[in-house]
Design an enzyme around this catalytic site. Sequence first.
Site, PDB file in Angstrom:
ATOM      1  N   HIS A  73      79.740  23.642  66.821  1.00  0.00           N
ATOM      2  CA  HIS A  73      80.793  23.800  66.577  1.00  0.00           C
ATOM      3  C   HIS A  73      81.691  22.383  67.303  1.00  0.00           C
ATOM      4  CE1 HIS A  73      84.323  24.835  64.494  1.00  0.00           C
ATOM      5  NE2 HIS A  73      85.236  24.380  65.440  1.00  0.00           N
ATOM      6  N   ASP A  86      84.657  19.868  66.586  1.00  0.00           N
ATOM      7  CA  ASP A  86      85.994  19.762  65.540  1.00  0.00           C
ATOM      8  C   ASP A  86      85.450  17.866  64.892  1.00  0.00           C
ATOM      9  OD1 ASP A  86      87.238  22.314  65.490  1.00  0.00           O
ATOM     10  OD2 ASP A  86      86.944  21.385  67.224  1.00  0.00           O
ATOM     11  N   ASP A 108      86.906  28.765  62.593  1.00  0.00           N
ATOM     12  CA  ASP A 108      87.718  28.348  63.424  1.00  0.00           C
ATOM     13  C   ASP A 108      88.850  27.894  62.524  1.00  0.00           C
ATOM     14  OD1 ASP A 108      89.155  27.648  66.048  1.00  0.00           O
ATOM     15  OD2 ASP A 108      88.489  25.477  65.911  1.00  0.00           O
TER      16      ASP A 108
HETATM   17 ZN   LIG Z   1      87.856  23.971  65.465  1.00  0.00          ZN
END
Ligand SMILES: [Zn+2]
Length: 1026
Positions: A271, A273, A383
Amino acid sequence: MPSPSPKSGRMMSQQPVLKNRRTLLERAEKFISEIYFTDCNLRGRLYGDSCPLESLASFLSSKRITFTEASKQNFAPHKVGDTFGPTWWTCWFKVTLNIPDSWRGKEVHLLWESDGEAMVWRDEQPVQGLTKEGEKTSYILSDCLKDEEPHSITLYVEVACNGLFGAGEGSMIAAPDPNRMFSVQKAELVVFNREVRELLTDFEMLIDIVKELGEGEQRGYQALFTVNEMVNLCDPCDPSSFSKVHSLAHNFFSQRNGESQHNTHAMGHCHIDSAWLWPYEETIRKCGRSWVTVIRLMEKNPEFVFTCSQAQQFQWVKSWYPGLFSQIQHYVKKGQFIPVGGAWVEMDGNLPSGESMVRQFLEGQRFFNHEFGIHCKEFWLPDTFGYSAQLPQIMQGCGISNFLTQKLSWNLVNTFPHNTFFWEGLDGSKVLTHFPPGNSYEMKGKVEDLVKTVKNNKDKGRANHSAVLFGFGDGGGGPTQLMLDRLHRVRDTDGLPKVQMSSPDRLFSELQADSALLCTWTGELFLELHNGTYTTQAQIKRGNRQCETLLHDIEIASSLALCQDGTFQYPVEKLQELWRLLLLNQFHDVIPGSCIEMVVEDALRYYEDIRRDGSTLLHNACGALGSKGNSAGVFNSLPWERHEVIQIQDGAGKPDLALVRVPSIGLSPVKDTQPGTQVSVSIQADGTILMENGILQTVINKDGTLASLYLISANRYSIYDSCYGNQFIMFDDVPLYWDAWDVMDYHLQTRFRVVSSGGLRGSVSFTLRISDKSTITQEIVMDAMCPYIKFNTEVKWAESHKFLKVEFPVRVHSPSATYEIQFGHLQRPTHRNTSWDWARFEVWGHKWADLSEHNFGVALLNDCKYGYSVHKNTMTLSLLRATKAPDANADMGTHHFTYAVMPHTGSFQDASVIQCAYNLNFPLRSIRCTPDTVPWNAFSISSAAVILETIKRAEDRKGALVVRLYESHGSSVTATLCTTLPVREAWPCDLLERQDPTQPAHITSEGIILNFNPFQIVSLLLILRL
Ligand SMILES: [Zn+2]
């Protein structure tokens, strides 16, 4: 009877061991400890000989530069341990090394430990990411050194002056420390003992099985005795003892499960961001570092599968690391590197408009299709801060019927009851949804992850398959060889769930195949945490709403111009570029405002780019629409006729007002019309001001609060007795819930004065000092013909941990309030009966919220806000926050926004609340035309329930438009879409604009006949006769 070994103690292996679980366990733990006894335990043998580098030199750059540029610089000698920085700079290292000939046959690593994230470059290509926090400190120079391999090598190492999680001062999510210094703590060549690594993994897995299965499981004891026997047999100094030890472990791992055991689908994941505690630019390098490492792992592990979302990140890698991108394309083809999610970025699930969400998928799916020939069948959003009830329909419309997320496990109050279920959206569309029961998208392949996955599964007996996503995440990093080795050992080990390297397609087909017992969850997936994200970073929220509006108008004006003016060029590329900027800022840590200040600055700059370039595009399109005269005209991008007061310039160039009538999706010259009733403004004896426009009558106190708000036709007062409307409140914003608040002590700072004294507009303005640091200046506006009162607001805001809201205690009694969401609306309770009701004390909505009882209600509209709460009869709009982490200056400064209050009879649907909220957000645009221009309209729709939201040029067809409509009332309706454009054919299409060739749309002399179910989104491809 075995003969006694010369080494005493080995005989113990043949005898019963002490019945003491703790001693045995600790003995095994110490045997692989990184802290204790490393001088004599197995861990201490992981590395063999070492050798210093030939030389190390560095060059420091304040910018993120390319390899080509960096390699041309002058590098100065650098010693291990020297510091460099500060935060966000980059230190490039030139590493020359010489592998000793005597290491023939050994595995040789460059060992590199630094607190900055690093990328190794070799032969001008990125080859390996190194990050200590992500447990990657080795670059493999040779698996088994041969004479013919190069021994003298020059490498470059690019070290970013930030960690995996940025550079928070004191704690991870604190604002970054701008002056942090970094260093390389270790840089040397080592011999790596692969056999020791393998044994350590055997030990670790067995020890974890002992611990995770606990004392109640026989299998845990079997692991305990196995590992104890392994300690007995293993002599760290004697590699010839290793194979026996390894086969003991292997025997244990090979004892297989029964058929009914739970199946886990392991997928590597990372993951990243797109921006959070680091800026967008650093994310590009995070992708490079993480993904090149994935490619190295794929070379060594042909079964390894890696799932990777966010088309934007692929696009970045494509332009910054083209060599890496073609390697990725190769592994995509092999089915190992799997693009997932189908979206441009993993966006926030609440705040983007319906059309923005469609575009996330349109851009994402088209990118994946174009670059890889892939269509994603799952939406991937592990998320974000909640999920709109309209997402299932949008997913289905984009060819996606599966959904993977996990964030709801963060709920603060209520435990979400399912892991695998059907999620039913607002219109009844369903998607198969899976929350990995391990409650993480960054597992490490450990026994704990597997045991948790089985134990936490809330659908035991209903769903026998779960995802295990492994790899360091959030800041990138991704999987490691160790994680793969762990999972490989326990593919089918009695007592643990089965592990298979899998893909989203396989997981979801297994779940779908056995879905008869799955439950359905209807409506939104509301996250009971982080509700402040609807309000934080108000400038970003405003940028998003205004740019969504602007792009909407550009596309409509350009589509009409395409039909009106044969020479007009539809700005395909520029629009795509602007859309992609907007979509990027909708990332799940940017639009919610949970990012650092540097990200906010980037985001606001992108909005400025969209505004600047967008206004040129709009100007060009409107120019092509009008007949290029010199008189004032107006363009209406909304699908209903509007009759509104607008600001114009009089003949002398001074601002003036005019009441104009403009047809739906069309234009008109400004012809001032007279209102049925003028606005009157009068100052009363007590100093309050009375305003009236024939629809509403209000009395405004000197401090700007509304003493009364009267809906004339209904003979009905809207504000609750002895209360005031437009009341500002400031909450202490420290705890998780905003329970404590200050009843504000207003001080009127400037005179409460009349700005417009009536006629077409009445307005009063005032300034309130709301603390010693902050002021609110407001103009309260009542326009002729307008059913709502506007509050044009400017706030100078310099608070700390405060939350500013405005309240309207209204005379309405209802157990639920209604909020606009993407392509529709939904109800939420106004009471707090259960914990599920109570946990929604602060909710999100888009342009409006409404509280209605039968035949009467009050709506609260806004032009750039998203946070609401309605408790009992008090409607509250959240205005500004003052959080201090991770951005220490969040929301400080001047803010502009408008909200409006609208009492009405009937339902909000019948009272056109939806249309009024659109009008507030989509101002009529000024254009130039000739005075004799005939008012002209392009589209109209016969039903007020149906909103024509989007008109754009079709992606793949020059001579075609796409129009998108939705049913907004929550009703089943048949509507006729009329157009004056030269439409030859009309075809239904999906949200990706793929034509449904089975049946053309039904065209009659009246127009195109369309049937809608409640909240249904309908897209049409209109083939033009051009
Ligand atoms: Zn995230």
